[in-house]
Design an enzyme around this catalytic site. Sequence first.
Site, PDB file in Angstrom:
ATOM      1  N   ARG A  15       0.812  -1.226   0.000  1.00 24.70           N
ATOM      2  CA  ARG A  15       0.000   0.000   0.000  1.00 24.70           C
ATOM      3  C   ARG A  15       0.842   1.271   0.000  1.00 24.70           C
ATOM      4  O   ARG A  15       0.324   2.361  -0.214  1.00 24.70           O
ATOM      5  CB  ARG A  15      -0.949  -0.001   1.196  1.00 24.70           C
ATOM      6  CG  ARG A  15      -2.166  -0.896   0.980  1.00 24.70           C
ATOM      7  CD  ARG A  15      -3.243  -0.568   1.992  1.00 24.70           C
ATOM      8  NE  ARG A  15      -2.980  -1.193   3.277  1.00 24.70           N
ATOM      9  CZ  ARG A  15      -3.494  -0.771   4.422  1.00 24.70           C
ATOM     10  NH1 ARG A  15      -4.280   0.288   4.443  1.00 24.70           N
ATOM     11  NH2 ARG A  15      -3.223  -1.395   5.552  1.00 24.70           N
ATOM     12  N   GLU A 154      -8.677 -12.339  16.368  1.00 26.75           N
ATOM     13  CA  GLU A 154      -8.570 -11.436  15.224  1.00 26.75           C
ATOM     14  C   GLU A 154      -9.966 -10.978  14.801  1.00 26.75           C
ATOM     15  O   GLU A 154     -10.942 -11.716  14.923  1.00 26.75           O
ATOM     16  CB  GLU A 154      -7.876 -12.136  14.051  1.00 26.75           C
ATOM     17  CG  GLU A 154      -6.437 -12.552  14.343  1.00 26.75           C
ATOM     18  CD  GLU A 154      -5.514 -11.373  14.540  1.00 26.75           C
ATOM     19  OE1 GLU A 154      -5.819 -10.272  14.004  1.00 26.75           O
ATOM     20  OE2 GLU A 154      -4.498 -11.524  15.237  1.00 26.75           O
ATOM     21  N   ASN A 368      36.635  26.013  -2.914  1.00 24.03           N
ATOM     22  CA  ASN A 368      37.283  24.855  -2.294  1.00 24.03           C
ATOM     23  C   ASN A 368      37.397  23.634  -3.196  1.00 24.03           C
ATOM     24  O   ASN A 368      38.066  22.672  -2.839  1.00 24.03           O
ATOM     25  CB  ASN A 368      36.512  24.452  -1.024  1.00 24.03           C
ATOM     26  CG  ASN A 368      35.046  24.167  -1.295  1.00 24.03           C
ATOM     27  OD1 ASN A 368      34.452  24.726  -2.196  1.00 24.03           O
ATOM     28  ND2 ASN A 368      34.462  23.286  -0.499  1.00 24.03           N
ATOM     29  N   ARG A 422      42.798  42.448  -7.596  1.00 23.20           N
ATOM     30  CA  ARG A 422      41.794  42.858  -8.561  1.00 23.20           C
ATOM     31  C   ARG A 422      42.452  43.706  -9.645  1.00 23.20           C
ATOM     32  O   ARG A 422      43.517  44.307  -9.440  1.00 23.20           O
ATOM     33  CB  ARG A 422      40.675  43.640  -7.881  1.00 23.20           C
ATOM     34  CG  ARG A 422      41.126  44.914  -7.182  1.00 23.20           C
ATOM     35  CD  ARG A 422      40.044  45.463  -6.277  1.00 23.20           C
ATOM     36  NE  ARG A 422      40.438  46.728  -5.663  1.00 23.20           N
ATOM     37  CZ  ARG A 422      39.877  47.234  -4.575  1.00 23.20           C
ATOM     38  NH1 ARG A 422      38.921  46.552  -3.962  1.00 23.20           N
ATOM     39  NH2 ARG A 422      40.255  48.392  -4.093  1.00 23.20           N
TER      40      ARG A 422
END
Length: 449
Positions: A15, A154, A368, A422
Amino acid sequence: MQTALIILAAGQGTRMQSDRVKVLHEVAHAPLLAHAMAAGRALGSPRSVVVAGHQAEAVRAAALEIDPDTEVVEQTEQLGTAHAVAQAAPALRDFGGDAIVLYADTPFVRPETLAAMAEARKDHAVVVLGFEPADPARYGRLVMQGDDLDRIVEFKDATEQERAIGLCNSGVIAAKAELLFELISEVGNDNAAQEYYLTDIVALARARGLSAGVVTCDESETLGVNSRNDLARAEAAFQARARDAALAGGVTLTAPETVFFAHDTVIGRDAVIEPNVVFGPGVTVESGAIIRAFSHLEGCHVSRGAVVGPYARLRPGAELSEDVRVGNFVEIKNAQIAEGAKVNHLTYIGDAGVGPRANIGAGTVTCNYDGVFKHRTEIGADAFIGSDTMLVAPVTVGAGAMTASGSVITGDVPDGALALGRARQQNKPGLAEKLMGRLRAQKEQQKRD
């Protein structure tokens, strides 16, 4: 007396509509099987036997990952619960204590309930766990004779009078291991389903003149998982219980219904958890820490006084020391952030160490990964990393050092140094006006065409 656990995990769970066996579906980031096994560990059981069936090797691997000392046996044919328990007999041949039968798809039976069953075994040869549900539905019924249990019937085999009984069977049973297997050997399959019911051992014990008793629990402990709907209900039940436990332990949850815990989340008292926080596995948050809204944490440790978020992500290996600040849209993975350091916004810190009181500017990235290997970045105490710095690992920025905003840092920076990485800026007078004029003219031409 020592108690062994027999955990039934052989069913397929059709199920669930899944290619994965039912007991490996997860609640709170852990398989259903793990929850059942955890209850036994809390009870202090020295032996655990998992009975696998469908996808037995996958179940075996999961059980051994949870507890390497677990014994796993296989039920090659599913012929009922008594037949399943019988498969554990060889593994417990030399065990002289009690055995409790649990179900991997009924994950919420509390250790305290199992302890009560073990205690009741002093007065009864067989002890069954019962409950009184709001709707007895198709549960098996416990037929009592005074204070003793006479038999279990049962639903499909019950009379109308027996179906009117409100006390129901959870399936959990305790008995001396040797007696349990003796009784199982006498169980037949003369019933509507032609299965070997474990529940039949109660009548067999009574036929021997042995007593049987019942310990009761709340219906919530007996919640079984057989479908995706059941799985969702189990998740909701776990989260409700975890939230209540956190609040009772002194944790502030400003919107409890929006916080989601993993099975092993640990949070100290006086911690504050804001709305819409999700905890994955392996998280510890110390007392007094604050986790702000919309943050996601897994495999990490947050120390006292630290503040995380909002909108932060801590991944496995993130270690935050005391008084660390991690702000919005920051991701940290496999990195140690020392006392008083600040990583306040729009930053990725991975495979790194950040020293005490260091300040990491917005837009910083530790680069990294080279496509094959991960490399480490080390940032010293009191360092200042300017906004939009790319730290190309492996690289070290020394104590008290600085990087200029917009830098790409490819080499080590000595203590106290300023690193600029830079390109030099050049200004071209009037060129912006000329360029924009040309582009606008092209756009007008395209409209006319």
